[in-house]
Design a protein around this motif. Structure first.
Motif, PDB file in Angstrom:
ATOM      1  N   GLU A   1      55.348  43.233  42.307  1.00  0.00           N
ATOM      2  CA  GLU A   1      54.909  42.489  41.124  1.00  0.00           C
ATOM      3  C   GLU A   1      53.417  42.178  41.190  1.00  0.00           C
ATOM      4  OE1 GLU A   1      59.201  41.356  42.071  1.00  0.00           O
ATOM      5  OE2 GLU A   1      57.317  41.614  43.186  1.00  0.00           O
ATOM      6  N   LEU A   2      52.903  41.931  42.398  1.00  0.00           N
ATOM      7  CA  LEU A   2      51.481  41.628  42.554  1.00  0.00           C
ATOM      8  C   LEU A   2      50.627  42.841  42.223  1.00  0.00           C
ATOM      9  CD1 LEU A   2      49.143  39.813  43.459  1.00  0.00           C
ATOM     10  CD2 LEU A   2      49.585  40.580  45.813  1.00  0.00           C
ATOM     11  N   LEU A   3      50.978  44.004  42.753  1.00  0.00           N
ATOM     12  CA  LEU A   3      50.198  45.208  42.472  1.00  0.00           C
ATOM     13  C   LEU A   3      50.274  45.573  40.993  1.00  0.00           C
ATOM     14  CD1 LEU A   3      48.404  47.450  43.463  1.00  0.00           C
ATOM     15  CD2 LEU A   3      50.433  48.747  44.151  1.00  0.00           C
ATOM     16  N   ALA A   4      51.431  45.351  40.362  1.00  0.00           N
ATOM     17  CA  ALA A   4      51.556  45.626  38.928  1.00  0.00           C
ATOM     18  C   ALA A   4      50.578  44.765  38.127  1.00  0.00           C
ATOM     19  CB  ALA A   4      52.983  45.388  38.466  1.00  0.00           C
ATOM     20  N   LEU A   5      50.407  43.502  38.532  1.00  0.00           N
ATOM     21  CA  LEU A   5      49.456  42.627  37.846  1.00  0.00           C
ATOM     22  C   LEU A   5      48.023  43.045  38.140  1.00  0.00           C
ATOM     23  CD1 LEU A   5      51.194  39.169  38.388  1.00  0.00           C
ATOM     24  CD2 LEU A   5      50.860  40.352  36.209  1.00  0.00           C
ATOM     25  N   LEU A   6      47.733  43.404  39.388  1.00  0.00           N
ATOM     26  CA  LEU A   6      46.384  43.868  39.724  1.00  0.00           C
ATOM     27  C   LEU A   6      46.033  45.128  38.948  1.00  0.00           C
ATOM     28  CD1 LEU A   6      46.366  43.267  43.593  1.00  0.00           C
ATOM     29  CD2 LEU A   6      44.980  42.054  41.896  1.00  0.00           C
ATOM     30  N   ASP A   7      47.021  45.982  38.697  1.00  0.00           N
ATOM     31  CA  ASP A   7      46.779  47.207  37.930  1.00  0.00           C
ATOM     32  C   ASP A   7      46.498  46.915  36.460  1.00  0.00           C
ATOM     33  OD1 ASP A   7      46.907  48.974  40.030  1.00  0.00           O
ATOM     34  OD2 ASP A   7      49.031  49.432  39.770  1.00  0.00           O
ATOM     35  N   ARG A   8      46.970  45.780  35.969  1.00  0.00           N
ATOM     36  CA  ARG A   8      46.678  45.398  34.579  1.00  0.00           C
ATOM     37  C   ARG A   8      45.241  44.904  34.419  1.00  0.00           C
ATOM     38  NH1 ARG A   8      50.958  41.199  32.806  1.00  0.00           N
ATOM     39  NH2 ARG A   8      49.274  40.841  31.290  1.00  0.00           N
ATOM     40  N   TRP A   9      44.648  44.522  35.523  1.00  0.00           N
ATOM     41  CA  TRP A   9      43.248  44.089  35.513  1.00  0.00           C
ATOM     42  C   TRP A   9      42.368  45.331  35.441  1.00  0.00           C
ATOM     43  CZ3 TRP A   9      40.171  43.263  40.486  1.00  0.00           C
ATOM     44  CH2 TRP A   9      38.889  42.793  40.208  1.00  0.00           C
TER      45      TRP A   9
ATOM     46  N   LEU B   1      44.684  33.999  47.590  1.00  0.00           N
ATOM     47  CA  LEU B   1      45.043  33.613  46.223  1.00  0.00           C
ATOM     48  C   LEU B   1      43.915  32.826  45.554  1.00  0.00           C
ATOM     49  CD1 LEU B   1      48.822  32.593  46.374  1.00  0.00           C
ATOM     50  CD2 LEU B   1      47.812  34.717  45.547  1.00  0.00           C
ATOM     51  N   ASN B   2      43.269  31.941  46.294  1.00  0.00           N
ATOM     52  CA  ASN B   2      42.150  31.183  45.743  1.00  0.00           C
ATOM     53  C   ASN B   2      40.987  32.096  45.384  1.00  0.00           C
ATOM     54  OD1 ASN B   2      43.314  28.618  45.841  1.00  0.00           O
ATOM     55  ND2 ASN B   2      42.649  28.249  47.935  1.00  0.00           N
ATOM     56  N   LEU B   3      40.693  33.073  46.236  1.00  0.00           N
ATOM     57  CA  LEU B   3      39.592  33.990  45.969  1.00  0.00           C
ATOM     58  C   LEU B   3      39.889  34.874  44.760  1.00  0.00           C
ATOM     59  CD1 LEU B   3      38.733  34.844  49.663  1.00  0.00           C
ATOM     60  CD2 LEU B   3      37.169  33.778  48.021  1.00  0.00           C
ATOM     61  N   ILE B   4      41.154  35.234  44.567  1.00  0.00           N
ATOM     62  CA  ILE B   4      41.522  35.984  43.368  1.00  0.00           C
ATOM     63  C   ILE B   4      41.222  35.149  42.126  1.00  0.00           C
ATOM     64  CG2 ILE B   4      43.485  36.901  42.048  1.00  0.00           C
ATOM     65  CD1 ILE B   4      44.695  37.826  44.699  1.00  0.00           C
ATOM     66  N   GLN B   5      41.574  33.860  42.178  1.00  0.00           N
ATOM     67  CA  GLN B   5      41.311  32.981  41.042  1.00  0.00           C
ATOM     68  C   GLN B   5      39.817  32.817  40.782  1.00  0.00           C
ATOM     69  OE1 GLN B   5      43.976  31.759  39.068  1.00  0.00           O
ATOM     70  NE2 GLN B   5      44.955  33.247  40.420  1.00  0.00           N
ATOM     71  N   GLN B   6      39.014  32.805  41.830  1.00  0.00           N
ATOM     72  CA  GLN B   6      37.579  32.609  41.690  1.00  0.00           C
ATOM     73  C   GLN B   6      36.844  33.874  41.258  1.00  0.00           C
ATOM     74  OE1 GLN B   6      36.226  31.118  45.482  1.00  0.00           O
ATOM     75  NE2 GLN B   6      37.707  29.432  45.477  1.00  0.00           N
ATOM     76  N   GLN B   7      37.337  35.042  41.691  1.00  0.00           N
ATOM     77  CA  GLN B   7      36.545  36.268  41.558  1.00  0.00           C
ATOM     78  C   GLN B   7      37.052  37.212  40.477  1.00  0.00           C
ATOM     79  OE1 GLN B   7      36.393  37.967  45.515  1.00  0.00           O
ATOM     80  NE2 GLN B   7      35.148  36.297  46.319  1.00  0.00           N
ATOM     81  N   MET B   8      38.186  36.926  39.871  1.00  0.00           N
ATOM     82  CA  MET B   8      38.699  37.781  38.809  1.00  0.00           C
ATOM     83  C   MET B   8      38.312  37.200  37.459  1.00  0.00           C
ATOM     84  SD  MET B   8      42.632  38.996  37.982  1.00  0.00           S
ATOM     85  CE  MET B   8      42.785  40.078  39.403  1.00  0.00           C
ATOM     86  N   ALA B   9      37.691  38.027  36.621  1.00  0.00           N
ATOM     87  CA  ALA B   9      37.216  37.560  35.317  1.00  0.00           C
ATOM     88  C   ALA B   9      38.330  37.470  34.279  1.00  0.00           C
ATOM     89  CB  ALA B   9      36.103  38.482  34.813  1.00  0.00           C
TER      90      ALA B   9
ATOM     91  N   THR C   1      41.149  36.072  32.725  1.00  0.00           N
ATOM     92  CA  THR C   1      41.846  34.786  32.863  1.00  0.00           C
ATOM     93  C   THR C   1      43.352  34.922  32.720  1.00  0.00           C
ATOM     94  OG1 THR C   1      41.476  34.339  30.509  1.00  0.00           O
ATOM     95  CG2 THR C   1      39.845  33.479  32.062  1.00  0.00           C
ATOM     96  N   HIS C   2      43.813  35.856  31.901  1.00  0.00           N
ATOM     97  CA  HIS C   2      45.249  36.027  31.686  1.00  0.00           C
ATOM     98  C   HIS C   2      45.924  36.601  32.933  1.00  0.00           C
ATOM     99  CE1 HIS C   2      44.970  34.932  27.481  1.00  0.00           C
ATOM    100  NE2 HIS C   2      43.991  35.816  27.306  1.00  0.00           N
ATOM    101  N   VAL C   3      45.323  37.640  33.513  1.00  0.00           N
ATOM    102  CA  VAL C   3      45.938  38.275  34.680  1.00  0.00           C
ATOM    103  C   VAL C   3      45.921  37.335  35.877  1.00  0.00           C
ATOM    104  CG1 VAL C   3      45.740  40.158  36.348  1.00  0.00           C
ATOM    105  CG2 VAL C   3      45.458  40.620  33.908  1.00  0.00           C
ATOM    106  N   LYS C   4      44.808  36.665  36.113  1.00  0.00           N
ATOM    107  CA  LYS C   4      44.757  35.794  37.290  1.00  0.00           C
ATOM    108  C   LYS C   4      45.713  34.608  37.141  1.00  0.00           C
ATOM    109  CE  LYS C   4      40.612  32.988  36.223  1.00  0.00           C
ATOM    110  NZ  LYS C   4      39.223  32.737  36.687  1.00  0.00           N
ATOM    111  N   LYS C   5      45.942  34.160  35.909  1.00  0.00           N
ATOM    112  CA  LYS C   5      46.942  33.111  35.695  1.00  0.00           C
ATOM    113  C   LYS C   5      48.341  33.621  36.019  1.00  0.00           C
ATOM    114  CE  LYS C   5      48.896  29.947  32.241  1.00  0.00           C
ATOM    115  NZ  LYS C   5      50.280  30.353  32.529  1.00  0.00           N
ATOM    116  N   GLU C   6      48.647  34.860  35.613  1.00  0.00           N
ATOM    117  CA  GLU C   6      49.964  35.426  35.904  1.00  0.00           C
ATOM    118  C   GLU C   6      50.157  35.642  37.400  1.00  0.00           C
ATOM    119  OE1 GLU C   6      51.752  38.434  33.354  1.00  0.00           O
ATOM    120  OE2 GLU C   6      49.994  38.280  32.037  1.00  0.00           O
ATOM    121  N   ILE C   7      49.077  35.974  38.119  1.00  0.00           N
ATOM    122  CA  ILE C   7      49.174  36.120  39.574  1.00  0.00           C
ATOM    123  C   ILE C   7      49.493  34.773  40.206  1.00  0.00           C
ATOM    124  CG2 ILE C   7      47.844  36.582  41.676  1.00  0.00           C
ATOM    125  CD1 ILE C   7      46.429  38.824  40.147  1.00  0.00           C
TER     126      ILE C   7
END
Length: 336
Positions: A42-50, A112-120, A122-128
């Motif tokens: 599920e995590l990789l599927a969300l990262l692929d949506r980014w 997880l914190n770095l993903i929230q800080q470094q991913m632009a 907002t929808h995908v990082k919220k789902e992660i």
């Protein structure tokens, strides 16, 4: 451990088994976590949506390098002998340094914190974040005036305290939500009384995530020293939350499925000041369990996974458990 069969690093077509990861500069902690993240499809599927800019390159960006590492782990070893090397270098530049003994739960939370800080996005990082988020309602009740202070918060890793003797997971979860009395130095400030008062503190469950990450708190800090708890913690392959919590510990009744199946166990060997991390993994759509010890991978049985319960000094002990929410069926239940 008995009944283990070696499996080759290079996977055959249609074989979803995991592959080993070389240990670079004490990277066993990250290696074990990567194996658990690899099994979290599920995590990789969300990262692929980014979809970052195709021309964008950032060797310091954790979500980008994690995404690439997880994809590289799907490839053949001869083509990608070190699929995680760039991810390790990226973590080093983000203060998760090489040649340092790390705590697996702390690294997981940092990633997880770095993903929230470094991913632009907002929808995908919220789902992660939502993928792991356990929403709770914290209650601190003054025992003098009965004022109840309520705070809504969330956890992405459920920290469970352990007893010195024999433990089982359901009792540890119940203890986390159960009210505890705080007095003396631990007394809380009461807004109504205007001073510290004895109080009771506890949590109520509001909602459960798709992926339930559990941290077994095996390191205890006492008198300026840290020691490891080797106590036994029995955990099941399947969790059924309605059977675990009393109604008073549930703020909003979970609708639908609350059955969870274990798919990853991060294991710690050694003591409080030194150690080594490995992982038991059950990949998606593969009923088999595997044991990953850096570059070495073995197929194992559930009885081997149970050896990480602990119970004797020096034993390898489960430190993090990852459960996946499953569709509920009439014959599902708690299995020890």
């Amino acid at each position: 451990m008995a009944n283990k069969m070696s499996v080759p690093y290079s996977r055959r077509p249609n074989d979803p088994s995991i592959r080993g990861l070389c240990n670079f500069s004490l990277s066993c902690c990250v290696n074990a976590l990567l194996q658990s993240l690899f099994a979290t499809e599920e995590l990789l599927a969300l990262l692929d949506r980014w979809k970052p800019n195709v021309d964008w390159e950032d060797s310091n960006n954790v979500p980008l390098q994690l995404k690439r590492a997880l994809h590289a782990m799907q490839g053949e070893a001869r083509l990608q002998p070190a699929p995680h090397r760039n991810f390790l270098a990226c973590l080093h530049r983000n203060s998760i340094h090489r040649n340092v003994q790390h705590d697996a739960d702390e690294v997981f939370l940092s990633v997880l914190n770095l993903i929230q800080q470094q991913m632009a996005d907002t929808h995908v990082k919220k789902e992660i974040l939502d993928l792991y988020k356990v929403n709770v309602e914290g209650h601190t009740r003054c025992l003098e005036c009965t004022f109840d202070h309520v705070v809504n918060s969330f956890l992405v890793s459920l920290p469970l305290s352990l007893g010195e003797g024999q433990n089982n997971l359901d009792e540890c979860i119940q203890s986390f939500f159960r009210e505890h009395t705080l007095s003396g130095e631990d007394a809380c400030y009461c807004d109504r009384c205007g001073e510290k008062q004895p109080s009771s503190q506890g949590f109520k469950l509001c909602s459960l995530p798709k992926i339930l990450c559990i941290h077994l708190k095996r390191f205890r800090h006492e008198g300026g020293f840290t020691r490891k708890l080797y106590c036994k913690v029995a955990f099941p392959e399947t969790l059924n939350f309605p059977n675990l919590l009393d109604p008073e510990h549930i703020s909003v009744v979970e609708k639908g499925n609350t059955f969870y199946s274990l798919y990853a166990v991060v294991v710690h060997a050694g003591g409080a000041m030194f150690g080594h991390y490995t992982a038991y993994i059950q990949p998606p759509r593969d009923p088999r369990w595997y044991y990953a010890n850096d570059s070495h991978v073995q197929q194992v049985q559930w009885s081997d996974v149970q050896q990480s319960y602990g119970g004797r000094t020096g034993s390898d002990t489960a430190y993090m458990l990852l459960y996946r929410k499953q569709p509920a069926t009439d014959d599902q239940g708690y299995s020890g």
